[in-house]
Design a protein around this motif. Sequence first.
Motif, PDB file in Angstrom:
ATOM      1  N   THR A 137      -6.156  -3.729  -3.302  1.00  0.00           N
ATOM      2  CA  THR A 137      -5.845  -2.755  -2.011  1.00  0.00           C
ATOM      3  C   THR A 137      -4.836  -4.650  -1.033  1.00  0.00           C
ATOM      4  OG1 THR A 137      -8.517  -2.893  -0.744  1.00  0.00           O
ATOM      5  CG2 THR A 137      -6.821  -3.275   1.320  1.00  0.00           C
ATOM      6  N   TRP A 138      -4.482  -4.898  -1.593  1.00  0.00           N
ATOM      7  CA  TRP A 138      -3.191  -5.934  -1.372  1.00  0.00           C
ATOM      8  C   TRP A 138      -2.339  -5.430  -2.371  1.00  0.00           C
ATOM      9  CZ3 TRP A 138      -0.522  -8.977  -5.301  1.00  0.00           C
ATOM     10  CH2 TRP A 138       0.585  -9.671  -4.234  1.00  0.00           C
ATOM     11  N   LEU A 139      -2.720  -5.547  -3.494  1.00  0.00           N
ATOM     12  CA  LEU A 139      -0.913  -4.355  -5.150  1.00  0.00           C
ATOM     13  C   LEU A 139      -0.726  -2.986  -4.145  1.00  0.00           C
ATOM     14  CD1 LEU A 139       0.000  -5.294  -7.096  1.00  0.00           C
ATOM     15  CD2 LEU A 139      -1.895  -4.215  -8.064  1.00  0.00           C
ATOM     16  N   SER A 140      -2.118  -2.581  -3.602  1.00  0.00           N
ATOM     17  CA  SER A 140      -1.550  -1.421  -2.890  1.00  0.00           C
ATOM     18  C   SER A 140      -0.810  -1.768  -1.870  1.00  0.00           C
ATOM     19  CB  SER A 140      -2.838  -0.225  -2.776  1.00  0.00           C
ATOM     20  OG  SER A 140      -3.468  -0.204  -3.971  1.00  0.00           O
ATOM     21  N   ARG A 141      -0.843  -2.025  -1.205  1.00  0.00           N
ATOM     22  CA  ARG A 141      -0.184  -2.830   0.531  1.00  0.00           C
ATOM     23  C   ARG A 141       1.291  -3.010  -0.213  1.00  0.00           C
ATOM     24  NH1 ARG A 141      -3.374  -6.599   3.126  1.00  0.00           N
ATOM     25  NH2 ARG A 141      -4.372  -5.052   4.584  1.00  0.00           N
ATOM     26  N   VAL A 142       1.173  -4.113  -1.238  1.00  0.00           N
ATOM     27  CA  VAL A 142       2.617  -4.881  -1.662  1.00  0.00           C
ATOM     28  C   VAL A 142       3.207  -3.808  -2.366  1.00  0.00           C
ATOM     29  CG1 VAL A 142       3.279  -6.549  -3.094  1.00  0.00           C
ATOM     30  CG2 VAL A 142       1.561  -7.007  -1.959  1.00  0.00           C
ATOM     31  N   LEU A 143       3.425  -2.817  -2.475  1.00  0.00           N
ATOM     32  CA  LEU A 143       3.170  -1.380  -3.836  1.00  0.00           C
ATOM     33  C   LEU A 143       4.034  -1.090  -2.643  1.00  0.00           C
ATOM     34  CD1 LEU A 143       1.984  -1.428  -7.134  1.00  0.00           C
ATOM     35  CD2 LEU A 143       4.126  -2.328  -6.445  1.00  0.00           C
ATOM     36  N   ASN A 144       3.826  -0.520  -1.517  1.00  0.00           N
ATOM     37  CA  ASN A 144       3.650   0.150  -0.503  1.00  0.00           C
ATOM     38  C   ASN A 144       4.921  -0.168   0.653  1.00  0.00           C
ATOM     39  OD1 ASN A 144       3.467   2.340   1.090  1.00  0.00           O
ATOM     40  ND2 ASN A 144       2.582   0.548   2.882  1.00  0.00           N
TER      41      ASN A 144
END
Length: 172
Positions: free
Chosen positions: A17-24
Amino acid sequence: MRPTTTAAIQSVDAVVTWLSRVLNYVGMVILIIMMLLTVADVLMRYILNQSILGVFELTEYMMVPIVFFGWAWCAKKGGNVKVDLFVNRLKPSAQKVFNGVTYFFGIVVIFVIAWQNLLEAKEVWAVHKVSDMLAVPAYPFYLVLTIGCFLLCLVLLLNLIQLILDGVSNES
């Protein structure tokens, strides 16, 4: 399922979730840069009758992280397009089965896309493929696509695992 297993899944889910948010967010910043670049190019053409060199090429390359860095976050938030006309008429248990099958095939298809793209990135890197006007190397954008697809696979896998765990806990 043992509590340690669900705790481990929750930990992995938190990281994804954190990685997805950062890449978004990275994709959003690139979108803003692309918009500013396009506006500057249009203004320069209108006012000075002069264009920014390679703007079209850069815009094409910027589209890759905009799309593929946001894909996993969209799936994480349930923002992907769904066709509920048929599925909503099914019993809840049949809906879960349908969703599980959809997650499974989504994982398989997206994984194949990511894997083949990774192989293509290796070939593009080996031949030193670059863009025509600005000579921007192409392989990093293949890797961006691959990272986005693998992250989407993780999101879909975690959704599938959660669906299975919910089904098992409901039966108990």
